[in-house]
Design an enzyme around this catalytic site. Structure first.
Site, PDB file in Angstrom:
ATOM      1  N   ASP A  40     -18.972  29.249  91.837  1.00 16.68           N
ATOM      2  CA  ASP A  40     -18.200  28.508  90.826  1.00 16.68           C
ATOM      3  C   ASP A  40     -19.144  27.991  89.739  1.00 16.68           C
ATOM      4  O   ASP A  40     -19.962  27.113  89.994  1.00 16.68           O
ATOM      5  CB  ASP A  40     -17.485  27.352  91.550  1.00 16.68           C
ATOM      6  CG  ASP A  40     -16.653  26.493  90.611  1.00 16.68           C
ATOM      7  OD1 ASP A  40     -16.530  26.852  89.418  1.00 16.68           O
ATOM      8  OD2 ASP A  40     -16.134  25.467  91.091  1.00 16.68           O
ATOM      9  N   ASN A  42     -18.065  26.651  86.697  1.00 13.89           N
ATOM     10  CA  ASN A  42     -17.545  25.577  85.836  1.00 13.89           C
ATOM     11  C   ASN A  42     -17.039  24.365  86.613  1.00 13.89           C
ATOM     12  O   ASN A  42     -16.516  23.427  86.021  1.00 13.89           O
ATOM     13  CB  ASN A  42     -16.461  26.105  84.888  1.00 13.89           C
ATOM     14  CG  ASN A  42     -15.182  26.484  85.632  1.00 13.89           C
ATOM     15  OD1 ASN A  42     -15.113  26.374  86.853  1.00 13.89           O
ATOM     16  ND2 ASN A  42     -14.176  26.935  84.898  1.00 13.89           N
ATOM     17  N   ASP A  44     -14.538  23.920  88.792  1.00 15.52           N
ATOM     18  CA  ASP A  44     -13.114  23.643  89.036  1.00 15.52           C
ATOM     19  C   ASP A  44     -12.675  24.001  90.454  1.00 15.52           C
ATOM     20  O   ASP A  44     -11.487  23.977  90.776  1.00 15.52           O
ATOM     21  CB  ASP A  44     -12.234  24.366  88.003  1.00 15.52           C
ATOM     22  CG  ASP A  44     -12.332  25.886  88.138  1.00 15.52           C
ATOM     23  OD1 ASP A  44     -13.122  26.379  88.974  1.00 15.52           O
ATOM     24  OD2 ASP A  44     -11.614  26.587  87.393  1.00 15.52           O
ATOM     25  N   ASP A  48     -15.960  32.018  89.593  1.00 11.40           N
ATOM     26  CA  ASP A  48     -15.708  32.601  88.279  1.00 11.40           C
ATOM     27  C   ASP A  48     -16.869  33.497  87.853  1.00 11.40           C
ATOM     28  O   ASP A  48     -17.860  33.643  88.586  1.00 11.40           O
ATOM     29  CB  ASP A  48     -15.452  31.489  87.255  1.00 11.40           C
ATOM     30  CG  ASP A  48     -16.515  30.403  87.326  1.00 11.40           C
ATOM     31  OD1 ASP A  48     -17.691  30.751  87.544  1.00 11.40           O
ATOM     32  OD2 ASP A  48     -16.170  29.207  87.193  1.00 11.40           O
ATOM     33  N   ASP A 216      -6.808  50.253  92.895  1.00  9.21           N
ATOM     34  CA  ASP A 216      -5.910  49.616  93.848  1.00  9.21           C
ATOM     35  C   ASP A 216      -4.764  50.561  94.251  1.00  9.21           C
ATOM     36  O   ASP A 216      -4.133  51.174  93.379  1.00  9.21           O
ATOM     37  CB  ASP A 216      -5.340  48.364  93.164  1.00  9.21           C
ATOM     38  CG  ASP A 216      -4.629  47.434  94.116  1.00  9.21           C
ATOM     39  OD1 ASP A 216      -5.292  46.904  95.016  1.00  9.21           O
ATOM     40  OD2 ASP A 216      -3.411  47.237  93.945  1.00  9.21           O
ATOM     41  N   GLU A 272      -8.479  53.083  96.590  1.00  8.61           N
ATOM     42  CA  GLU A 272      -7.916  52.508  97.810  1.00  8.61           C
ATOM     43  C   GLU A 272      -6.757  53.416  98.228  1.00  8.61           C
ATOM     44  O   GLU A 272      -5.605  53.208  97.842  1.00  8.61           O
ATOM     45  CB  GLU A 272      -7.406  51.072  97.576  1.00  8.61           C
ATOM     46  CG  GLU A 272      -6.977  50.418  98.881  1.00  8.61           C
ATOM     47  CD  GLU A 272      -6.056  49.219  98.699  1.00  8.61           C
ATOM     48  OE1 GLU A 272      -5.943  48.419  99.634  1.00  8.61           O
ATOM     49  OE2 GLU A 272      -5.420  49.077  97.640  1.00  8.61           O
TER      50      GLU A 272
HETATM   51  C1  GLC Z   1      -4.307  46.237  97.503  1.00 13.52           C
HETATM   52  C2  GLC Z   1      -5.217  45.038  97.393  1.00 13.52           C
HETATM   53  C3  GLC Z   1      -4.481  43.846  97.902  1.00 13.52           C
HETATM   54  C4  GLC Z   1      -3.274  43.625  97.045  1.00 13.52           C
HETATM   55  C5  GLC Z   1      -2.409  44.871  96.994  1.00 13.52           C
HETATM   56  C6  GLC Z   1      -1.423  44.796  95.875  1.00 13.52           C
HETATM   57  O1  GLC Z   1      -4.022  46.557  98.818  1.00 13.52           O
HETATM   58  O2  GLC Z   1      -6.414  45.287  98.052  1.00 13.52           O
HETATM   59  O3  GLC Z   1      -5.287  42.698  97.900  1.00 13.52           O
HETATM   60  O4  GLC Z   1      -2.518  42.562  97.543  1.00 13.52           O
HETATM   61  O5  GLC Z   1      -3.161  46.042  96.775  1.00 13.52           O
HETATM   62  O6  GLC Z   1      -2.079  44.937  94.646  1.00 13.52           O
END
Ligand code: GLC
Length: 519
Positions: A40, A42, A44, A48, A216, A272
């Site tokens: 972190d 900043n 908060d 970041d 993703d 992924e």
């Molecule tokens: C992927 C990400 C996960 C997210 C999902 C929706 O599985 O790793 O964290 O919630 O996609 O984007």
């Protein structure tokens, strides 16, 4: 014992150059930063980009070659950044465009590459595209999302909520599809303008100098809406709609690949591909014209037992190598409980896991904190914030001993257990720590060319021992409770039991790992 011939089959190099790393991302160790919980800058309470910049020297010291940063784009944070409201801006929580430019420059100055997390399947429901799309059925973006008069199938959302993946929108008078939260409407990738707009978001970041993307749930960018999910779908642990592994995804991946390949400097995509089968996952590499890398989820979910691991590793190599596809190895990330905890919590096992991850043929991905040996955090009921209940692996990194553990104030989630002892400060001082073990393994990996190939030959040292040769380098991971004799005299380059490096040894103690060369 003592024979190199194996009962498990072998993976000798047979295909020449394709089996030797030729790009940075084939040699790299990639480190996943979950920015909210890394550091972190900043004060908060939420990590970041400034905090990350301030800790780059630590990552350089550790020896990582690249960082993958979970999403930092503008977002209402319903799914902690995986609901993107602007792909081309940084959320103020994390910084701004100037800060990420600085991060990219400062990382590059330390020879660390930067991968961003591209979320192509869905946007936030606050994205201007969705706000426009939901207005009526005739606006210019009316078909940018998946709208139907009726729910088109039985799909449920991920995260096991039991909720249908279709939500009725009053304004538009139709249902829209969302494989995740209702705040994450799925884009309609059948629409050419959607594809073009999303490819432009890649170009935006490639122009700014990022080295690639983690992509993703990339297998979801094509769907057969008319296929129902099998009845057992709801019982799966953490799953995605399975009717989505469809042929139309491949031309889309080729378009994505050609954007990356049109830039100099070996920009990389790592997908992924959340399919729990190596064969199906392998298809996403195409013939060297789709993803550069794909996460290996069957391996993530393997039991931590020599026979299971051997099976998964063999299968991965048997399927990927003939395609010229480069494997990845990962044990933890921001979606699954930390592997240390999954494997029972034992430190010796966690050290063995590290030695395995960093000596398998392919590209390893570390998840922040595994190098500290972090356990899953226990999150009190009233502090659970994630709709997918994944808070335990997302707990903040303990940097220092003492109150707040190096964070300027109390962070957004509780720390993992024994945070003082697991802190970077404590482990830095202790040459015998998990942190030094990871660092040492990465140093060995970097300077050992035999570890930069896809060569692997199993060595049979007993059922509970995972042992393999990588060229002349012998890796012995003794997961049994007895000492194992080695095929000959070797000299450890790395040993989880300290003090053995450089000595002549002929056996490996119970629950110990050794990476060695012949004497
Ligand atoms: C992927 C990400 C996960 C997210 C999902 C929706 O599985 O790793 O964290 O919630 O996609 O984007």
């Amino acid at each position: 014992m003592g024979s190199d011939k194996t009962m498990f089959g072998s993976h000798a190099a047979t295909e020449g150059e394709r089996l030797v790393a030729s790009t940075w991302w084939q040699r790299a160790v990639v480190y996943q930063v979950y920015p909210r919980s890394f550091a972190d800058g900043n004060g908060d309470g939420v990590g970041d980009l400034l905090g990350l910049i301030e800790r780059l020297d630590h990552l350089a010291w550790l020896g990582v070659d690249a960082v993958w940063i979970s999403p930092v784009f503008r977002s209402p944070m319903a799914d902690f950044g995986y609901d993107v409201a602007d792909y081309c801006d940084i959320d103020p929580l994390f910084g701004d465009l100037a800060t990420i430019d600085r991060l990219i420059a400062d990382a590059h100055a330390r020879d660390i590459k930067v991968l961003l997390d591209w979320v192509p399947n869905h946007t936030s429901d606050q994205h201007p595209w969705f706000l426009e799309s939901r207005r009526d059925r005739t606006n210019p973006k009316a078909d940018w999302y998946v709208w139907r008069d009726r729910t088109a199938n039985n799909w449920l959302t991920a995260f096991n909520s039991g909720q249908p993946a279709w939500t009725y929108d009053e304004q538009r008078g139709q249902y829209y599809l969302h494989c995740f939260l209702a705040q994450q409407p799925d884009l309609n990738w059948d629409h050419p303008q959607v594809q073009d707009a999303m490819l432009d978001t890649l170009r935006f970041w490639l122009d700014r100098g990022v080295d690639g993307f983690r992509m993703d749930v990339i297998h979801l960018i094509a769907k057969h809406l008319d296929e129902d999910d099998p009845a057992d779908f709801a019982s799966k642990k953490y799953s995605h709609v399975p009717a989505n592994d469809v042929p139309e995804v491949h031309p889309r991946l080729r378009r994505i690949r050609s954007v990356l390949d049109s830039y100099p400097g070996d920009r990389v995509s790592v997908g992924e591909v959340y399919l729990l089968d190596e064969e199906r996952m392998a298809a996403y590499y195409g013939s060297g014209d789709e993803l550069h890398l794909s996460f290996n989820f069957p391996f993530v979910w393997s039991q931590f037992r020599a026979d299971d691991l051997r099976h998964r590793i063999s299968r991965t190599l048997d399927i990927l190598r003939p395609r010229g596809a480069w494997p990845t190895w990962v044990l933890s990330n921001h979606d699954v409980p930390r592997h240390r905890t999954r494997y029972g919590g034992d430190e010796a096992l966690a050290r063995i896991a590290a030695a395995m991850l960093l000596t398998l043929p392919g590209t390893p991905f570390l998840y922040q904190g595994e190098e500290l040996g972090l356990h899953e955090a226990e999150i009190p009921h009233d502090r659970i914030v994630d709709p997918g209940l994944r808070d335990g692996c997302r707990a903040p990194l303990p940097w220092a001993i003492g109150r707040h553990h190096g964070w300027p104030s109390d962070p957004w989630l509780p720390f993992p257990p024994d945070a003082d002892a697991h802190s970077v400060e404590a482990q830095h001082l202790d040459e015998d720590s998990m942190l030094h073990w990871y660092r040492h393994l990465m140093q060995v990996r970097r300077r050992t060319p035999q570890l930069h190939t896809l060569d692997l030959e199993w060595v049979d040292l007993g059922a509970d021992v995972l042992a393999y040769r990588r060229g002349g380098v012998l890796v012995v991971l003794n997961m049994s409770s007895v000492t194992v004799d080695l095929p000959g005299i070797v000299v450890p380059l790395a040993s989880s039991i300290r003090g053995l490096e450089g000595l002549h040894i002929t056996s490996v103690a119970p629950l110990a790992a050794v990476v060695a060369v012949p004497a």
